[in-house]
Design a protein around this motif. Structure first.
Motif, PDB file in Angstrom:
ATOM      1  N   THR A 160      43.693  41.002  44.199  1.00 16.87           N
ATOM      2  CA  THR A 160      42.466  41.100  43.384  1.00 16.87           C
ATOM      3  C   THR A 160      42.259  42.530  42.896  1.00 16.87           C
ATOM      4  O   THR A 160      41.889  42.749  41.739  1.00 16.87           O
ATOM      5  CB  THR A 160      41.224  40.644  44.169  1.00 16.87           C
ATOM      6  N   ILE A 164      41.984  43.932  39.000  1.00 11.60           N
ATOM      7  CA  ILE A 164      40.835  44.701  38.515  1.00 11.60           C
ATOM      8  C   ILE A 164      41.309  46.020  37.890  1.00 11.60           C
ATOM      9  O   ILE A 164      40.802  46.444  36.849  1.00 11.60           O
ATOM     10  CB  ILE A 164      39.823  44.960  39.651  1.00 11.60           C
ATOM     11  N   PHE A 188      40.633  37.582  33.319  1.00 10.40           N
ATOM     12  CA  PHE A 188      39.424  37.298  34.101  1.00 10.40           C
ATOM     13  C   PHE A 188      39.530  35.944  34.810  1.00 10.40           C
ATOM     14  O   PHE A 188      39.053  35.783  35.936  1.00 10.40           O
ATOM     15  CB  PHE A 188      38.186  37.331  33.208  1.00 10.40           C
ATOM     16  N   LEU A 191      41.715  36.584  37.761  1.00  8.44           N
ATOM     17  CA  LEU A 191      40.982  37.352  38.766  1.00  8.44           C
ATOM     18  C   LEU A 191      40.024  36.450  39.534  1.00  8.44           C
ATOM     19  O   LEU A 191      39.923  36.538  40.760  1.00  8.44           O
ATOM     20  CB  LEU A 191      40.215  38.495  38.111  1.00  8.44           C
ATOM     21  N   LYS A 192      39.317  35.579  38.822  1.00  5.66           N
ATOM     22  CA  LYS A 192      38.371  34.673  39.462  1.00  5.66           C
ATOM     23  C   LYS A 192      39.075  33.783  40.476  1.00  5.66           C
ATOM     24  O   LYS A 192      38.583  33.574  41.597  1.00  5.66           O
ATOM     25  CB  LYS A 192      37.663  33.818  38.400  1.00  5.66           C
ATOM     26  N   ARG A 224      33.634  42.383  45.431  1.00  9.38           N
ATOM     27  CA  ARG A 224      34.607  42.224  44.351  1.00  9.38           C
ATOM     28  C   ARG A 224      34.155  41.132  43.368  1.00  9.38           C
ATOM     29  O   ARG A 224      34.377  41.246  42.154  1.00  9.38           O
ATOM     30  CB  ARG A 224      35.987  41.874  44.925  1.00  9.38           C
ATOM     31  N   ASP A 225      33.525  40.104  43.881  1.00  4.18           N
ATOM     32  CA  ASP A 225      33.035  39.037  43.016  1.00  4.18           C
ATOM     33  C   ASP A 225      31.925  39.561  42.099  1.00  4.18           C
ATOM     34  O   ASP A 225      31.874  39.221  40.907  1.00  4.18           O
ATOM     35  CB  ASP A 225      32.518  37.866  43.855  1.00  4.18           C
ATOM     36  N   TYR A 228      33.505  41.546  39.461  1.00  6.73           N
ATOM     37  CA  TYR A 228      34.116  40.666  38.461  1.00  6.73           C
ATOM     38  C   TYR A 228      33.106  40.308  37.356  1.00  6.73           C
ATOM     39  O   TYR A 228      33.425  40.369  36.169  1.00  6.73           O
ATOM     40  CB  TYR A 228      34.631  39.397  39.139  1.00  6.73           C
ATOM     41  N   TYR A 232      33.223  41.432  33.428  1.00  7.46           N
ATOM     42  CA  TYR A 232      33.253  40.450  32.341  1.00  7.46           C
ATOM     43  C   TYR A 232      32.213  40.794  31.259  1.00  7.46           C
ATOM     44  O   TYR A 232      32.481  40.656  30.062  1.00  7.46           O
ATOM     45  CB  TYR A 232      33.003  39.044  32.879  1.00  7.46           C
TER      46      TYR A 232
END
Length: 309
Positions: A160, A164, A188, A191-192, A224-225, A228, A232
């Motif tokens: 992850t 990023i 993205f 990454l998700k 990290r979420d 994200y 975005y």
């Protein structure tokens, strides 16, 4: 062989082996319906220690309830199908009331043995208790080896972090160049998926810790979420840039610096100091001379605020 296949093979061998051992142990102990011990083991084993113990405890309470209900059912109507049907109605109602859904079938199979015995004497009750104990006990024992999978979670976290870093690098390049042909949402989406996979493993690791509960991995991936979602929003702003304002190079360099130094051990103190210097430099730059530059400078300012967050 990838991690998923290895995991499936390992669990297959573990569950089948535990069931066979339960049957052999029950047979050696000369218990009736020894095969039922193996089935109970299969139903007891869950993906984590915590889930296995919770399942076993719930089934133990349900088993006690089943014995009591069955005793009164058979005492009132004899060892008949009608008595068993009455037991099922009452027992299923109790299980649904207390959330013992996974116990309904397993315990009912054990109770059905009394129909074959034709009585619920002390010996037969002990037989079913031992069948239950062997099956559940073996299910708990085979899951005692489960530990926090440190290497795998680190690998997922690094995956992850790498994604990023690539997103930040690409954003840095996008700020200086208007070509958006290969600047899309695919990174993205990847990454998700990586974050979700890592979060699943972190949750599994957490549930395999019975004494000290370490929430570091869960907290780390929650962070990290959040990043994200911020990235975005930044992507949507960067994609709208139509010019290269005077402040673009400064911000692009900052993003590139962050992408290079982005790491779980980085406390970002130096980056924040650099950020505040850039923030000050931005205020000292000449005002925009046209509408397009004004709009893009505003977008860059928004990106700067997002990156601080």
């Amino acid at each position: 062989m990838n991690h998923k296949i290895k995991t499936i093979l390992f669990h297959t061998i573990k569950i089948a082996g535990a069931a066979i051992l339960s049957i052999l142990f029950a047979t050696f102990a000369n218990l009736d319906f020894a095969v039922s011990a193996g089935i109970i083991t299969i139903l007891t084993i869950q993906p984590t220690k915590q889930e296995t113990l919770q399942t076993a405890l719930g089934r133990f309470y349900a088993f006690l309830a089943a014995l009591i209900i069955a005793y009164f059912s058979f005492a009132l109507s004899g060892y008949t199908l009608w008595a068993f049907m009455f037991y099922l109605i009452v027992f299923i109602f109790i299980c649904q009331t207390f959330g013992w859904y996974s116990s309904m079938a397993m315990n009912s199979v054990l109770i059905s043995h009394f129909l074959t015995f034709g009585n619920m004497n002390f010996t037969n009750i002990i037989n079913e208790i031992l069948i239950f104990a062997v099956g559940v006990g073996m299910g708990i024992i085979v899951n005692l080896h489960l530990r926090k999978n440190t290497n795998y979670i680190l690998k997922l976290q690094e995956e992850t972090d790498t994604q990023i870093k690539q997103i930040l690098k690409k954003m840095s390049e996008r700020i200086l160049h208007q070509d958006v042909s290969d600047y899309n949402e695919s990174s993205f989406q990847n990454l998700k998926m990586s974050i979700q996979k890592a979060q699943t493993q972190a949750d599994t690791n957490y549930k395999n810790q019975m004494n000290v509960k370490d929430t570091y991995d869960i907290d780390y991936l929650r962070m990290r979420d959040k990043q994200y979602h911020i990235l975005y929003e930044m992507y949507k702003n960067a994609r709208m840039l139509e010019t290269t304002p005077v402040t673009a190079k400064i911000i692009s360099d900052l993003f590139m610096e962050i992408s290079v130094s982005y790491h779980r051990e980085n406390t970002v103190e130096e980056l924040l100091e650099h950020f505040h210097i850039i923030q000050k430099e931005m205020k000292e730059k000449p005002l925009p001379t046209n509408r397009k530059e004004f709009e893009d400078r505003a977008r860059l300012f928004i990106l700067l605020n997002y990156i601080e967050e």
